[in-house]
Design a protein around this motif. Structure first.
Motif, PDB file in Angstrom:
ATOM      1  N   SER A   1      27.780  57.378  52.710  1.00 35.81           N
ATOM      2  CA  SER A   1      26.903  57.473  53.878  1.00 35.81           C
ATOM      3  C   SER A   1      27.376  56.526  54.978  1.00 35.81           C
ATOM      4  O   SER A   1      27.378  56.869  56.157  1.00 35.81           O
TER       5      SER A   1
ATOM      6  N   GLU B   1      30.284  57.874  56.992  1.00 34.77           N
ATOM      7  CA  GLU B   1      30.082  59.170  57.651  1.00 34.77           C
ATOM      8  C   GLU B   1      30.420  59.104  59.130  1.00 34.77           C
ATOM      9  O   GLU B   1      30.941  60.057  59.703  1.00 34.77           O
ATOM     10  N   THR B   2      30.129  57.972  59.760  1.00 31.55           N
ATOM     11  CA  THR B   2      30.400  57.817  61.205  1.00 31.55           C
ATOM     12  C   THR B   2      31.395  56.713  61.475  1.00 31.55           C
ATOM     13  O   THR B   2      31.489  56.230  62.598  1.00 31.55           O
ATOM     14  N   ARG B   3      32.149  56.287  60.454  1.00 27.18           N
ATOM     15  CA  ARG B   3      33.082  55.169  60.619  1.00 27.18           C
ATOM     16  C   ARG B   3      34.439  55.511  60.026  1.00 27.18           C
ATOM     17  O   ARG B   3      34.526  56.201  59.015  1.00 27.18           O
ATOM     18  N   SER B   4      35.501  54.983  60.658  1.00 27.40           N
ATOM     19  CA  SER B   4      36.845  55.127  60.097  1.00 27.40           C
ATOM     20  C   SER B   4      37.177  53.956  59.191  1.00 27.40           C
ATOM     21  O   SER B   4      38.030  54.083  58.299  1.00 27.40           O
TER      22      SER B   4
ATOM     23  N   ASN C   1      33.609  61.542  52.569  1.00 26.54           N
ATOM     24  CA  ASN C   1      33.894  60.461  53.519  1.00 26.54           C
ATOM     25  C   ASN C   1      34.686  59.339  52.855  1.00 26.54           C
ATOM     26  O   ASN C   1      35.591  58.765  53.457  1.00 26.54           O
TER      27      ASN C   1
END
Length: 229
Positions: free
Chosen positions: A17, A20-23, A52
């Motif tokens: 989780s 999900e929005t991070r590299s 992810n």
């Protein structure tokens, strides 16, 4: 509270989780935080269950030979990263002792000097000492870690050729790092590649122009992240 047991399904779910929005675990470039979590995970999980983590794990694995040189403090404590962890701002660096000494140099001598010739001689001497001191200081080479996105024209672009053409660019002060292909939609994948540059020797604008000269493969380039080291 940060991450807990990454060998358990609940821990992996929290990490999946988080990514999900991070590299990367923290920030916009690979760091010791990624190394800590990478080692704790131990092996790439099932892509179908944790997509992810699988993407992130493959990307960080490409830096494995560079783990010792990545920025940040080495640690095995995974709980210092992840949900609800507040990162404390790093204290400002103390001014260098030599810079403080520079501030103490009186370039113009004492106001109590009465003889103009003596005052001029003293000023010249102190100026010479000041410039000699500055000249003997070791020069710091300013470098940056850059993450560059290279976008192809379409899903039929030969990405192996694109990658080879990018890495074929050689220049003093430029070192290519790891890379990964990231899906952007409709079967198209962009190249995300890391590099280290010496700021005085390498112009990122000129480097991007050289990459974009490969018009058969490259549509455009963007700087995704940059960090001074």
């Amino acid at each position: 509270m940060g991450f807990t047991d990454l060998s358990a399904a609940s821990g992996l779910a929290a990490l999946n989780s988080w990514l999900e929005t991070r590299s990367y675990i923290v920030g916009f470039v690979p760091s010791q935080a990624d190394v800590t979590i990478f080692n704790a995970v131990g092996a790439a999980p099932e892509k179908a269950t944790y997509p992810n983590i699988a993407r992130w794990y493959k990307n960080i694995a490409s830096f494995e030979s560079e783990f010792e040189t990545l920025p940040g403090e080495k640690s095995t404590d995974i709980s210092q990263y992840g949900p609800e962890v507040v990162e404390e701002a790093a204290p400002a660096a103390a001014p260098a002792a030599e810079e403080e000494e520079d501030d103490e140099v009186d370039l113009f001598g004492s106001d109590d000097e009465e003889d103009d010739a003596e005052k001029e001689a003293l000023t010249a001497k102190r100026l010479a000492e000041y410039h000699a001191k500055k000249a003997n200081k070791p020069k710091t080479i300013a470098k940056s870690i850059v993450t560059l996105d290279v976008k192809p024209w379409d899903d039929e672009t030969n990405m192996d050729e694109l990658i080879a053409n990018v890495k074929a660019i050689e220049q003093d002060g430029l070192v290519w790092g790891g890379h990964t292909l990231i899906p952007v939609g409709y079967g198209i994948k962009k190249l995300q590649i890391n590099l280290v540059v010496e700021d005085e020797k390498v112009s990122l604008d000129e480097l991007q122009q050289r990459i974009e000269e490969d018009e058969d493969h490259v549509q455009s380039t963007d700087i995704a992240a940059m960090q001074k080291i």
